[in-house]
Design a protein around this motif. Structure first.
Motif, PDB file in Angstrom:
ATOM      1  N   VAL A 127       8.535  56.547  24.618  1.00  0.00           N
ATOM      2  CA  VAL A 127       7.197  56.927  25.158  1.00  0.00           C
ATOM      3  C   VAL A 127       6.034  56.643  24.024  1.00  0.00           C
ATOM      4  CG1 VAL A 127       5.896  59.258  25.186  1.00  0.00           C
ATOM      5  CG2 VAL A 127       8.187  58.942  26.189  1.00  0.00           C
ATOM      6  N   LEU A 128       4.952  56.051  24.589  1.00  0.00           N
ATOM      7  CA  LEU A 128       3.805  55.956  23.705  1.00  0.00           C
ATOM      8  C   LEU A 128       2.869  56.580  24.162  1.00  0.00           C
ATOM      9  CD1 LEU A 128       1.933  54.104  22.086  1.00  0.00           C
ATOM     10  CD2 LEU A 128       1.664  52.475  23.936  1.00  0.00           C
ATOM     11  N   ILE A 129       2.310  57.238  23.207  1.00  0.00           N
ATOM     12  CA  ILE A 129       1.179  58.177  23.261  1.00  0.00           C
ATOM     13  C   ILE A 129      -0.067  57.941  22.913  1.00  0.00           C
ATOM     14  CG2 ILE A 129       0.249  60.587  23.115  1.00  0.00           C
ATOM     15  CD1 ILE A 129       3.109  61.595  22.787  1.00  0.00           C
ATOM     16  N   HIS A 130      -1.326  57.432  23.746  1.00  0.00           N
ATOM     17  CA  HIS A 130      -2.468  56.879  23.261  1.00  0.00           C
ATOM     18  C   HIS A 130      -3.484  57.964  22.928  1.00  0.00           C
ATOM     19  CE1 HIS A 130      -5.399  53.745  22.942  1.00  0.00           C
ATOM     20  NE2 HIS A 130      -6.149  53.986  23.845  1.00  0.00           N
ATOM     21  N   GLN A 131      -3.999  57.914  21.862  1.00  0.00           N
ATOM     22  CA  GLN A 131      -5.159  58.873  21.509  1.00  0.00           C
ATOM     23  C   GLN A 131      -4.596  60.298  21.695  1.00  0.00           C
ATOM     24  OE1 GLN A 131      -8.854  56.856  23.393  1.00  0.00           O
ATOM     25  NE2 GLN A 131      -9.532  57.438  21.540  1.00  0.00           N
ATOM     26  N   LEU A 132      -3.829  60.621  20.761  1.00  0.00           N
ATOM     27  CA  LEU A 132      -3.152  62.064  20.877  1.00  0.00           C
ATOM     28  C   LEU A 132      -4.149  63.085  20.429  1.00  0.00           C
ATOM     29  CD1 LEU A 132      -0.730  63.680  21.080  1.00  0.00           C
ATOM     30  CD2 LEU A 132      -0.464  63.711  18.732  1.00  0.00           C
ATOM     31  N   ASN A 133      -4.550  63.820  21.592  1.00  0.00           N
ATOM     32  CA  ASN A 133      -5.527  65.016  21.411  1.00  0.00           C
ATOM     33  C   ASN A 133      -4.909  66.152  21.631  1.00  0.00           C
ATOM     34  OD1 ASN A 133      -6.381  65.332  24.236  1.00  0.00           O
ATOM     35  ND2 ASN A 133      -6.741  63.193  23.950  1.00  0.00           N
ATOM     36  N   GLN A 134      -5.342  67.262  21.130  1.00  0.00           N
ATOM     37  CA  GLN A 134      -4.942  68.766  21.306  1.00  0.00           C
ATOM     38  C   GLN A 134      -5.464  69.450  22.631  1.00  0.00           C
ATOM     39  OE1 GLN A 134      -5.088  70.997  17.809  1.00  0.00           O
ATOM     40  NE2 GLN A 134      -4.729  72.805  18.497  1.00  0.00           N
ATOM     41  N   GLY A 135      -4.594  69.979  23.532  1.00  0.00           N
ATOM     42  CA  GLY A 135      -4.993  70.682  24.640  1.00  0.00           C
ATOM     43  C   GLY A 135      -4.971  69.918  25.900  1.00  0.00           C
ATOM     44  N   GLU A 136      -5.438  70.505  26.811  1.00  0.00           N
ATOM     45  CA  GLU A 136      -5.584  69.821  28.089  1.00  0.00           C
ATOM     46  C   GLU A 136      -6.563  68.969  28.077  1.00  0.00           C
ATOM     47  OE1 GLU A 136      -3.870  70.314  30.803  1.00  0.00           O
ATOM     48  OE2 GLU A 136      -2.930  72.260  30.443  1.00  0.00           O
ATOM     49  N   PRO A 137      -6.436  67.599  28.755  1.00  0.00           N
ATOM     50  CA  PRO A 137      -5.170  67.554  30.105  1.00  0.00           C
ATOM     51  C   PRO A 137      -3.811  66.865  29.530  1.00  0.00           C
ATOM     52  CG  PRO A 137      -6.803  65.799  30.371  1.00  0.00           C
ATOM     53  CD  PRO A 137      -7.189  66.517  29.067  1.00  0.00           C
ATOM     54  N   LEU A 138      -3.896  66.494  28.175  1.00  0.00           N
ATOM     55  CA  LEU A 138      -2.671  65.579  27.926  1.00  0.00           C
ATOM     56  C   LEU A 138      -1.508  66.629  27.742  1.00  0.00           C
ATOM     57  CD1 LEU A 138      -1.652  63.222  26.696  1.00  0.00           C
ATOM     58  CD2 LEU A 138      -2.309  63.778  24.446  1.00  0.00           C
ATOM     59  N   GLU A 139      -1.875  67.972  27.312  1.00  0.00           N
ATOM     60  CA  GLU A 139      -0.658  68.782  27.125  1.00  0.00           C
ATOM     61  C   GLU A 139       0.142  69.017  28.293  1.00  0.00           C
ATOM     62  OE1 GLU A 139      -0.027  73.297  25.599  1.00  0.00           O
ATOM     63  OE2 GLU A 139      -2.084  72.274  25.411  1.00  0.00           O
ATOM     64  N   SER A 140      -0.595  68.955  29.420  1.00  0.00           N
ATOM     65  CA  SER A 140       0.237  69.106  30.892  1.00  0.00           C
ATOM     66  C   SER A 140       1.109  67.960  30.808  1.00  0.00           C
ATOM     67  CB  SER A 140      -0.754  69.466  31.806  1.00  0.00           C
ATOM     68  OG  SER A 140      -1.683  68.126  32.162  1.00  0.00           O
ATOM     69  N   VAL A 141       0.699  66.805  30.680  1.00  0.00           N
ATOM     70  CA  VAL A 141       1.431  65.589  30.880  1.00  0.00           C
ATOM     71  C   VAL A 141       2.782  65.644  29.920  1.00  0.00           C
ATOM     72  CG1 VAL A 141       1.484  62.990  30.784  1.00  0.00           C
ATOM     73  CG2 VAL A 141      -0.449  64.223  31.535  1.00  0.00           C
ATOM     74  N   LEU A 142       2.511  65.926  28.774  1.00  0.00           N
ATOM     75  CA  LEU A 142       3.325  66.062  27.595  1.00  0.00           C
ATOM     76  C   LEU A 142       4.625  67.129  28.243  1.00  0.00           C
ATOM     77  CD1 LEU A 142       1.429  65.796  24.222  1.00  0.00           C
ATOM     78  CD2 LEU A 142       2.831  64.071  25.323  1.00  0.00           C
ATOM     79  N   ASP A 143       4.240  68.290  28.798  1.00  0.00           N
ATOM     80  CA  ASP A 143       5.001  69.137  29.354  1.00  0.00           C
ATOM     81  C   ASP A 143       5.778  68.564  30.058  1.00  0.00           C
ATOM     82  OD1 ASP A 143       3.742  71.031  27.398  1.00  0.00           O
ATOM     83  OD2 ASP A 143       2.533  71.876  29.081  1.00  0.00           O
ATOM     84  N   VAL A 144       5.657  67.455  30.925  1.00  0.00           N
ATOM     85  CA  VAL A 144       6.281  67.126  32.307  1.00  0.00           C
ATOM     86  C   VAL A 144       7.513  66.171  31.488  1.00  0.00           C
ATOM     87  CG1 VAL A 144       6.374  65.598  33.874  1.00  0.00           C
ATOM     88  CG2 VAL A 144       4.682  67.445  33.561  1.00  0.00           C
TER      89      VAL A 144
END
Length: 540
Positions: free
Chosen positions: A70-87
């Protein structure tokens, strides 16, 4: 033997040489090839995660693809990225992770929220960047990140000028570590209890090596270390006596350089297991950094590969030879005594790479091994290098059969109009690598009667305007051309052939010969010895 008869493991090892795109194509050949390629595709393919993926989160939820990277681009806290990481954490058994352009505080948030997902992580690449941090409320904090199965860590810092922080990564199984410090970094990185380390690569501007690594170094075999005005003591080097491969590039303050360099060399001479040594002084003060080859030869009996760059060689009355040395590279070398000569009489020496200006000071004793000489032309023109240095050197060193002439950079965009006066170089094989030369120069050295093999690689070739002339070298047994650029882009036929009736068209493959009318020339330093270099860059 047919491919169908090969064991699956052997077929997989063969397919592993392919590029990712080629691998995908070959995986469609048949079911057996698909089985062999499946794990390779999984290992090389990456799922890219970023905030915009939230728009297509349904597709990710329904995907049956078995990702492990997995490559996470521009990790930031909270939505909407958190919902993707949960999946992702719910369906992906993570093995390799890349985090690109993340603040260190967000990295810690991620490691705590998804700690169970990271438990099986074996390799992680982290790139930190605080340019997008609007305000700094975490200065002075300490973070602990536990990665119990981590084997490889690549840590890179960019633009970390805000606030002091301390990050401790607990990876008791770590074997490979790469750390790239930032000139403006205020971050403290600590790697405790990583006693299984075998390979470390560090570029340090502000950090101290001993402050990062809190371990015994019992199993450390390879260390690549670049120090820029950071370490004011070399005491930490005394704990690295199990090293087999050591590359040290340093740039100390001028006032400290003579003392620290002597201490460094004396410490290196205690590494009795050392097989490869690369020593590079980045200051323009080579006369302050003296090395005795006799001292190295006497102390490092197992040494097989040695590279010295920008140092001063001491003269000595005691002549000792490296008994195991097979590769020697000397760049930007000066002598403590201007009247000294360097005599190389090492029984297993196979490949010698030197700057062209060193040739008048060099004497190579003949043996069964050392028939290959690599010469870096530096800023010297091709014609001057041949007439002023090479002819005289090869006349007194007549056992050299293979000669490689190269330049490490590609900044010489203008071809020198001079042509060598020499009629022969007296070698059987000549390689011109990464040079900007002319057809007349190639003709001058290519018509030598003893020459049987001519190689042109990564060169640009100047041809007289409005000339359709073709150079015929029918005495050659081999003519190999790879990535050669012609200054006349309209010319269809390559101007050098082995037979009068031969026609080589641009982008045509002829036996082992490939000719292009365009060339990919990197601006990075180039080294034709890379295939047998001290430390091939496979990445951590």
């Amino acid at each position: 033997m047919s491919f169908e008869c090969l064991p699956l493991e052997i077929l997989q090892a063969i397919l592993d040489f392919l590029t990712f795109e080629e691998l995908l194509g070959h995986s469609l050949v048949c079911r057996r090839w698909s089985q062999a390629a499946a794990s390779l595709v999984s290992r090389r393919s990456w799922l890219v995660v970023h905030a915009q993926r939230a728009r297509t989160i349904g597709v990710l939820q329904e995907s049956q693809r078995n990702y492990t990277n997995v490559l996470i681009h521009q990790l930031n806290q909270g939505e909407p990225l958190e919902s993707v990481l949960d999946v992702c954490s719910g369906k992906i058994r993570l093995r390799r992770l890349k985090i690109d352009r993340a603040p260190v505080d967000t990295l810690y948030w991620f490691s705590q929220l998804y700690s169970s997902w990271l438990e099986h992580l074996e390799e992680v690449h982290i790139s930190l960047d605080h340019r997008y941090l609007k305000q700094d409320t975490c200065s002075g904090k300490s973070y602990n990140i536990a990665l119990p199965k981590l084997k490889a860590l690549n840590w890179s810092e960019n633009h970390l000028r805000r606030g002091n922080r301390t990050v401790t990564i607990k990876g008791p199984r770590l074997r490979k570590v790469s750390v790239n410090d930032s000139f403006g970094s205020k971050l403290n990185l600590i790697l405790p209890d990583c006693d299984t380390l075998d390979t470390v690569e560090c570029t340090l501007y502000r950090k101290n090596f001993s402050d990062i690594f809190k371990c015994s170094f019992t199993h450390l075999n390879t260390l690549i270390l670049r120090i820029y005005n950071t370490v004011q003591s070399v005491e930490f080097l005394t704990h690295l006596k199990s090293l087999k491969r050591f590359s040290l590039s340093l740039e100390y303050e001028k006032e400290l350089l003579p003392t620290l360099f002597v201490e460094t060399v004396d410490t290196i001479c205690k590494y009795k297991r050392l097989e490869a040594l690369q020593l590079h002084v980045m200051n323009n003060e080579s006369t302050l950094c003296c090395v005795s080859l006799s001292q190295l030869a006497e102390s490092l009996a197992r040494l097989k590969k040695l590279e010295l760059n920008n140092v001063c060689l001491k003269s000595t009355n005691k002549i000792l030879g490296f008994q195991q040395l097979s590769l020697l590279k000397l760049t930007n070398i000066v002598f403590k005594n201007g009247a000294d000569f360097l005599v190389l009489d090492y029984p297993k020496l196979q490949n010698i790479s030197v700057s062209v200006s060193l040739l008048p000071k060099l004497i190579i004793q003949a043996n069964k091994a050392n028939d290959t000489l690599f010469v870096n032309l530096d800023a010297t023109s091709f014609a001057k290098a041949v007439d002023l240095y090479l002819v005289q050197f090869l006349q007194r060193t007549d056992h050299i059969r293979r000669l490689v002439l190269f330049k490490t950079d590609c900044y010489d965009t203008c071809t020198d109009g001079n042509v060598p006066r020499a009629t022969t170089l007296g070698v059987e094989s000549l390689s011109l690598v990464n040079l900007n030369t002319s057809l007349e120069c190639v003709e001058s050295v290519g018509k030598c009667s003893r020459l049987k093999h001519l190689y042109l690689s990564k060169c640009s070739l100047s041809i007289p305007k409005d000339s359709d002339r073709t150079l015929v070298l029918d005495h050659l047994d081999t003519l190999d051309v790879f990535w050669v650029q012609l200054d006349d882009r309209t010319r269809k036929l390559f101007p050098i052939v082995r037979h009068p009736d031969q026609q080589i068209i641009g982008e045509e493959v002829y036996s082992t010969l490939t000719v292009f009318n365009t060339i990919l020339r990197s601006t990075a330093d180039f080294d034709p010895l890379a295939s047998i270099d001290l430390f091939p860059r496979s990445g951590v």
